[in-house]
Scaffold this active site. Structure first.
Site, short mmCIF file in Angstrom:
data_model
loop_
_atom_site.label_atom_id
_atom_site.label_comp_id
_atom_site.label_asym_id
_atom_site.label_seq_id
_atom_site.Cartn_x
_atom_site.Cartn_y
_atom_site.Cartn_z
N ASP A 105 0.79 -1.23 0.00
CA ASP A 105 0.00 0.00 0.00
C ASP A 105 0.82 1.29 0.00
OD1 ASP A 105 0.90 0.16 2.70
OD2 ASP A 105 -0.89 -0.85 3.44
N HIS A 120 6.67 -7.92 -1.39
CA HIS A 120 5.54 -8.44 -2.18
C HIS A 120 5.09 -7.47 -3.28
CE1 HIS A 120 4.22 -11.55 1.12
NE2 HIS A 120 5.28 -11.92 0.43
N CYS A 131 6.19 -6.56 -22.78
CA CYS A 131 7.59 -6.08 -22.77
C CYS A 131 8.19 -6.06 -21.37
CB CYS A 131 7.67 -4.69 -23.41
SG CYS A 131 6.86 -3.39 -22.45
N CYS A 148 -0.47 -1.73 -21.90
CA CYS A 148 0.84 -1.10 -21.79
C CYS A 148 0.92 0.08 -22.75
CB CYS A 148 1.92 -2.13 -22.13
SG CYS A 148 3.58 -1.42 -22.16
N THR A 189 1.84 -9.12 11.43
CA THR A 189 1.79 -10.17 10.41
C THR A 189 1.44 -11.51 11.07
OG1 THR A 189 2.99 -11.40 8.71
CG2 THR A 189 4.33 -10.50 10.50
P1 OAD Z 1 -2.60 -11.36 7.60
O1 OAD Z 1 -3.96 -10.86 7.27
O2 OAD Z 1 -2.30 -12.80 7.41
O3 OAD Z 1 -2.28 -11.05 9.13
C1 OAD Z 1 -2.52 -9.79 9.68
C2 OAD Z 1 -2.02 -9.83 11.11
O4 OAD Z 1 -2.16 -8.53 11.65
C3 OAD Z 1 -2.81 -10.78 12.02
O5 OAD Z 1 -1.87 -11.57 12.75
C4 OAD Z 1 -3.57 -9.82 12.95
O6 OAD Z 1 -3.72 -10.36 14.27
C5 OAD Z 1 -2.66 -8.62 12.96
N1 OAD Z 1 -3.33 -7.34 13.25
C6 OAD Z 1 -4.52 -6.90 12.78
N2 OAD Z 1 -4.75 -5.65 13.22
C7 OAD Z 1 -3.67 -5.28 13.97
C8 OAD Z 1 -3.31 -4.10 14.69
N3 OAD Z 1 -4.09 -3.04 14.73
N4 OAD Z 1 -2.12 -4.11 15.35
C9 OAD Z 1 -1.31 -5.19 15.32
N5 OAD Z 1 -1.60 -6.31 14.66
C10 OAD Z 1 -2.76 -6.38 13.99
O7 OAD Z 1 -1.56 -10.44 6.81
P2 OAD Z 1 -0.03 -10.69 6.49
O8 OAD Z 1 0.66 -11.42 7.55
O9 OAD Z 1 0.51 -9.38 6.05
O10 OAD Z 1 0.70 -11.59 0.21
O11 OAD Z 1 -0.15 -11.61 5.21
C11 OAD Z 1 1.01 -11.94 4.50
C12 OAD Z 1 0.74 -12.01 3.04
O12 OAD Z 1 -0.40 -12.81 2.80
C13 OAD Z 1 0.38 -10.71 2.39
O13 OAD Z 1 1.49 -9.90 2.08
C14 OAD Z 1 -0.30 -11.15 1.14
C15 OAD Z 1 -1.09 -12.34 1.64
O14 OAD Z 1 -1.11 -13.38 0.79
C16 OAD Z 1 0.61 -11.26 -1.06
O15 OAD Z 1 -0.23 -10.50 -1.52
C17 OAD Z 1 1.68 -11.88 -1.91
#
Ligand code: OAD
Length: 250
Positions: A105, A120, A131, A148, A189
Site C-alpha cells: 500500500d 511483495h 515487454c 501497456c 503479520t
Molecule cells: P494477515 O492478514 O495474514 O495477518 C494480519 C495480522 O495482523 C494478524 O496476525 C492480525 O492479528 C494482525 N493485526 C490486525 N490488526 C492489527 C493491529 N491493529 N495491530 C497489530 N496487529 C494487527 O496479513 P499478512 O501477515 O501481512 O501476500 O499476510 C502476508 C501475506 O499474505 C500478504 O502480504 C499477502 C497475503 O497473501 C501477497 O499478496 C503476496
C-alpha cells in the site's frame, strides 16, 4: 505491559542495527483490510482467483477489479501512528535501519520511511505481460483491462502472487538485514506466508558476522506463528504500542 515496553525500548537502546518486518496489521488502523478473515476469503474472493498467475490468466478482468478496488481504498487512507513510529525509529538508526514490508500500500513511505523493501511488490506499479516494463502509476484509475502504453500488451499489478518468486535483489537485502540486525521488530503479520516469514528465524541465527542472535519483538493483536520466536511479545494495537516504545526510547 509497561515492563514489556521498557524491555523492548531497552533492546532498541542497545541495538546498532534494526530490522523490521511488517504485515497487513500495520496498516489495519489506517483502514486497509487484513487478508486472513475467518471465512478464509480475501474480501469475498478465493486467493487462487485473484492472487495467482493462473487466476490472472483465467480472468484478468476480475483480478483487475479486485486490485482497482484496493488501489481506490488505499488512495483514501493515511498512515497511522504505527507507520509514523517506524519512520521516527529510522531517523534514530539511519542507514542501520531496514524495513521489509509485505504490504503493497505504500503507507510506510507516505509516513516518511526511506529504506523500505517491498518484498511483495506495490499496488502503485504495473508490470507489462509483453515487454515486462514496470511503471509507477501511483493510484490513478486503470480500468479493467489496462494496456501497456509502450507495446499495447495487457498490464498486471506489480505484485508477487502465490507460486511466484520474490523480487531477487530486494529479497536478498531483506535477508541480509535480518541476518545482521540486533533487533527485529515483527509488526502485524500472521507470519504464515513464506518466504517473507522466514526473516524471523533468520534473525535468530548466529554466524561469524553476528555471534549473538537478534532480539525478536512481536507487535500483534494476538499470538501468531511468529510468537514462538519472539523474545518480547507486545499484544495489542500496533498503532498504540509502537509509539509507546519509540517514545520510551527517548
Ligand atoms: P494477515 O492478514 O495474514 O495477518 C494480519 C495480522 O495482523 C494478524 O496476525 C492480525 O492479528 C494482525 N493485526 C490486525 N490488526 C492489527 C493491529 N491493529 N495491530 C497489530 N496487529 C494487527 O496479513 P499478512 O501477515 O501481512 O501476500 O499476510 C502476508 C501475506 O499474505 C500478504 O502480504 C499477502 C497475503 O497473501 C501477497 O499478496 C503476496
Amino acid at each position: 505491559m509497561e515492563a514489556m515496553i521498557e524491555q523492548a525500548a531497552n533492546a532498541l537502546r542497545k541495538a546498532q542495527r534494526v530490522a523490521v518486518l511488517t504485515g497487513a496489521g500495520a496498516s489495519a488502523e489506517s483502514g486497509v483490510p487484513t487478508f486472513r478473515a475467518s471465512d478464509g476469503l480475501w474480501e469475498g474472493h478465493h486467493i487462487e482467483d485473484v492472487a495467482t498467475p493462473d487466476g490472472f490468466r483465467r480472468d484478468p478482468s476480475l483480478v483487475w477489479k479486485f486490485y482497482n478496488a484496493r488501489r481506490e481504498n488505499v488512495s483514501r487512507v493515511q498512515p497511522n501512528p504505527a507507520h509514523i513510529a517506524l519512520a521516527k525509529l529510522e531517523v534514530r538508526f539511519g542507514g542501520a535501519f531496514t524495513l521489509a514490508t509485505q504490504n503493497v500500500d505504500g503507507l510506510h513511505q507516505a509516513a516518511g520511511s526511506i529504506n523500505v523493501l517491498e518484498v511483495h511488490g506495490s499496488l502503485r506499479r504495473t508490470r507489462c505481460t509483453g515487454c515486462r516494463c514496470i511503471e509507477d502509476r501511483e493510484l490513478e484509475p486503470l480500468g479493467e483491462l489496462p494496456e501497456c502504453p509502450r507495446c499495447g500488451a495487457l498490464l498486471r499489478p506489480d505484485i508477487v502472487w502465490f507460486h511466484e518468486s520474490l523480487p531477487e535483489r530486494i529479497w536478498q537485502e531483506a535477508q541480509f538485514a535480518a541476518a545482521m540486525c540486533d533487533v527485529l521488530l515483527v509488526v502485524g503479520t500472521s507470519a504464515v506466508v513464506h518466504p517473507a516469514a522466514s526473516l524471523i528465524p533468520i534473525a535468530r541465527q548466529v554466524h561469524d558476522d553476528r555471534p549473538t542472535r537478534a532480539t525478536v519483538i512481536e507487535f500483534n493483536l494476538t499470538k501468531t506463528d511468529a510468537s514462538d520466536y519472539a523474545d518480547i511479545g507486545l499484544y495489542g494495537k500496533a498503532g498504540e504500542l509502537l509509539p509507546r516504545v519509540v517514545e520510551r526510547l527517548g
